[in-house]
Design an enzyme around this catalytic site. Structure first.
Site, mmCIF file in Angstrom:
data_model
loop_
_atom_site.group_PDB
_atom_site.id
_atom_site.type_symbol
_atom_site.label_atom_id
_atom_site.label_comp_id
_atom_site.label_asym_id
_atom_site.label_seq_id
_atom_site.Cartn_x
_atom_site.Cartn_y
_atom_site.Cartn_z
ATOM 1 N N GLY A 50 -1.126 -4.430 -0.737
ATOM 2 C CA GLY A 50 0.408 -4.406 -0.640
ATOM 3 C C GLY A 50 0.840 -5.822 -1.609
ATOM 4 O O GLY A 50 2.005 -5.241 -2.402
ATOM 5 N N ILE A 106 -1.211 -1.109 1.003
ATOM 6 C CA ILE A 106 -1.411 -1.854 2.856
ATOM 7 C C ILE A 106 -2.226 -3.242 2.204
ATOM 8 O O ILE A 106 -3.235 -3.996 1.420
ATOM 9 C CB ILE A 106 -2.717 -0.952 3.149
ATOM 10 C CG1 ILE A 106 -2.623 0.655 3.018
ATOM 11 C CG2 ILE A 106 -3.207 -1.536 4.147
ATOM 12 C CD1 ILE A 106 -3.370 1.822 3.726
ATOM 13 N N CYS A 107 -1.969 -4.415 3.034
ATOM 14 C CA CYS A 107 -1.453 -5.351 3.420
ATOM 15 C C CYS A 107 -1.771 -6.622 2.350
ATOM 16 O O CYS A 107 -1.257 -6.079 1.415
ATOM 17 C CB CYS A 107 -3.612 -5.737 4.556
ATOM 18 S SG CYS A 107 -3.502 -7.801 4.450
ATOM 19 N N GLU A 108 -2.675 -6.446 2.061
ATOM 20 C CA GLU A 108 -3.370 -8.004 0.347
ATOM 21 C C GLU A 108 -3.627 -6.829 -0.475
ATOM 22 O O GLU A 108 -2.197 -6.805 -1.794
ATOM 23 C CB GLU A 108 -4.598 -7.988 -0.106
ATOM 24 C CG GLU A 108 -4.760 -9.514 -0.951
ATOM 25 C CD GLU A 108 -6.712 -9.891 -1.185
ATOM 26 O OE1 GLU A 108 -7.289 -8.527 -0.946
ATOM 27 O OE2 GLU A 108 -6.047 -10.127 -1.737
#
Lengths: 360, 230
Positions: A147, A143-145
């Site tokens: 990811g 998720i986000c960073e």
């Protein structure tokens, strides 16, 4: 506008305020709990912890799933409230769910780099999960960073069976060709500073403090940030008990913003946001190039069309760079955080992920 | 509100803004000049050279260097105040533009039907103007100056504090950072050595096992695309 209308509106507003105060005094801190799904500590390495959520139903999907959240916010977002918990939905579908908590870094952690987070901590936990399940690969949800962490790990090891990403930036400059007024503030903020200025900024704190990233997020919605705790508060607090508790849960999450270790913050802001090295094929970890073309596993890329933190084109770009022949996307019509907590998006997100995992 | 009164308000705002920025700038110069031009006390010897400004004196490490560091910190504070004023000025202009739009031609009647709608409409106009402002070169320049000045300010403050810490046998931040870097690098070395030892222990065991059951693969040894050490 007549005087009668003005009087009525004022009375309504004061009524809401009164209801809001009544609601708030009836609640205690115990009523505003987040991340309550039961879990057990499996492993710890320095400040990072690996948790396993307690299964609710017999296992339906063999490959365990590891959730890797960003270091900009806390993992509790995926389990913010019981009726809209990403973790809860996955458990109900018979998935074995693990999660990494990065802990609370401070200045003593300023030298930690992406390499440490990706190979030492996350990689070590993947090994532990594989050992426990006697398997040689896991599914990852980044998720986000987080990811970006999982993407780099998947591109450089054979430990990833399936790679799911949510609101993850890959091409950090892709916002430049896509004008949406509300989007891309962070991308522009970084590009406006030289690499040296960014490095000096992080060094002056020894890290990227949570308070600074929180302030940057507030600047993305300037007036909303200004009116949130005054004008808008009447609406936020005057609803039903559940609505008020959910509002306060989100506030609790927002105020719990961890610091980002300094050297890793430089890689994140300078090498990725500023210099866009990942898609240029210039991003290295421990001297090794991260080649997105080596992402040959099934990929599910989830992004949100109204995401003002990670503009959709920056996520969508993965399609052009990944080497996988099994690439799919899900676009949600919400914002960055709405991806996980909006009632409809939360369901759509997890239903798609569960079905995708079940068939791979 | 009539168009002329809006213009008058805007003119007054801009005059006040210019005055405030001028004041900030003058204050900065005054502080700097005050320190730069401060001189050594007059000498009783009339044949002595002219008085030397403190800022140009040979560094004598007076007060363990704290005086010069205090001056540098003060200078940084002044710069920060100036850049903050510059940034506020740019944002202030966006507020004026929002008000101008809100109070004149663009407002639809339904947006002013009741108090809530009117206030919310005003916030929408303001938000829109501020978001547009954030994309302007003027804003980006002011923001960059502000970020640079705030970094400078923190660094000068740390340097000043370190004089105090050193004189009181306290660890400085620079020393703690050095220490944490040493610990970080040592931990990496220890981990690498542990892995090497583990591999050395596992290789003979795996060889023996392979002789008995050739198809068994230890499940805790990762198969890496890059050959990275497990």
């Amino acid at each position: 506008m007549s005087e009668a209308v003005q009087t009525n509106d004022t009375a309504d507003y004061l009524g809401k305020l009164n209801q809001g105060f009544t609601n708030i005094v009836e609640l205690t801190d115990d009523d505003v709990q987040i991340a309550q799904t039961p879990k057990e500590l499996i492993a710890r390495n320095d400040k990072t912890c690996l948790y396993r959520y307690k299964p609710r139903v017999p296992r339906e999907i063999e490959t365990p799933l590891l959730i890797v959240y960003s270091q900009i916010g806390r993992y509790t977002m995926v389990d913010l409230q019981p009726d809209r918990s990403v973790v809860g939905n996955l458990l109900n579908a018979g998935i074995e769910v693990y999660l990494i908590d990065w802990g609370e870094p401070n200045r003593s952690d300023r030298w930690l780099k992406f390499e440490d987070y990706i190979y030492e901590y996350m990689g070590g936990f993947v090994d532990e999960i594989c050992r426990r399940h006697r398997c040689d690969s896991v599914s990852l949800l980044g998720i986000c960073e987080g990811g970006v962490f999982t993407t780099c790990y998947a591109a450089t090891t054979d430990r990833v069976r399936n790679l799911a990403l949510a609101v993850t930036p890959i091409d950090f400059h892709a916002d430049e060709d896509d004008f949406v007024l509300e989007q891309g503030y962070l991308n522009r903020w970084v590009r406006n500073l030289s690499s040296q200025e960014l490095s000096d900024l992080i060094d002056s704190y020894g890290q990227m403090p949570g308070s600074v990233t929180g302030m940057l997020f507030q600047e993305m919605t300037p007036v909303k940030s200004m009116t949130k705790y005054n004008w808008d508060l009447a609406d936020s607090l005057s609803g039903s008990r559940d609505q008020v508790v959910n509002f306060l849960r989100m506030e609790k999450w927002l105020s719990d913003r961890p610091n980002h270790p300094g050297e890793a913050a430089k890689q994140w802001l300078i090498e990725l946001y500023k210099e866009n090295r990942l898609v240029k094929g210039e991003f290295t970890l421990d001297g090794e190039l991260v080649d997105l073309g080596k992402l040959d596993m099934p990929i599910l890329n989830i992004y949100s069309s109204k995401d003002h933190i990670v503009p959709p084109p920056t996520s969508q770009a993965l399609k052009s760079f990944a080497g996988s022949h099994d690439y799919s996307e899900l676009e949600l019509g919400v914002g960055h955080i709405g991806t996980f907590v909006s009632r409809r998006a939360n369901r759509q997100f997890t239903d798609t992920l569960i079905e995708w995992l079940a068939t791979r | 509100m009539s168009e002329s009164s809006v213009h008058t308000m805007q003119d007054v705002f801009e005059q006040n803004l210019a005055l405030w920025q001028h004041t900030q700038s003058q204050f900065t110069d005054w502080m700097k000049d005050g320190l730069d031009t401060a001189t050594t006390p007059p000498s009783p010897d009339p044949t002595a050279f002219t008085q030397t400004p403190y800022s140009q004196m040979v560094g004598t490490d007076m007060l363990f260097g704290a005086d010069r560091k205090a001056m540098a910190f003060m200078d940084a504070i002044m710069k920060l105040a100036g850049t903050s004023s510059e940034l506020n000025g740019v944002m202030g202009q966006a507020w004026v533009e929002a008000y101008q739009r809100y109070s004149t031609t663009d407002v639809h009647k339904d947006e002013l039907a009741d108090v809530m709608s009117a206030v919310n409409a005003w916030f929408n106009y303001a938000n829109d103007a501020l978001l547009h402002c954030q994309r302007t070169q003027e804003f980006l320049e002011a923001q960059r100056n502000y970020v640079k000045a705030s970094t400078e300010c923190r660094n000068r403050y740390r340097e000043l504090m370190e004089v105090f810490q050193e004189q009181h046998q306290m660890p400085t931040r620079s020393e703690v950072d050095d220490l944490s870097q040493t610990v970080y690098e040592l931990r990496k070395e220890v981990r690498a050595l542990k892995r090497q030892l583990k591999q050395q222990r596992e290789v003979p065991a795996a060889t023996e096992e392979a002789m008995d059951t050739p198809t068994d693969i230890p499940d805790d040894i990762a198969s890496k695309k890059t050959g990275r050490a497990a």
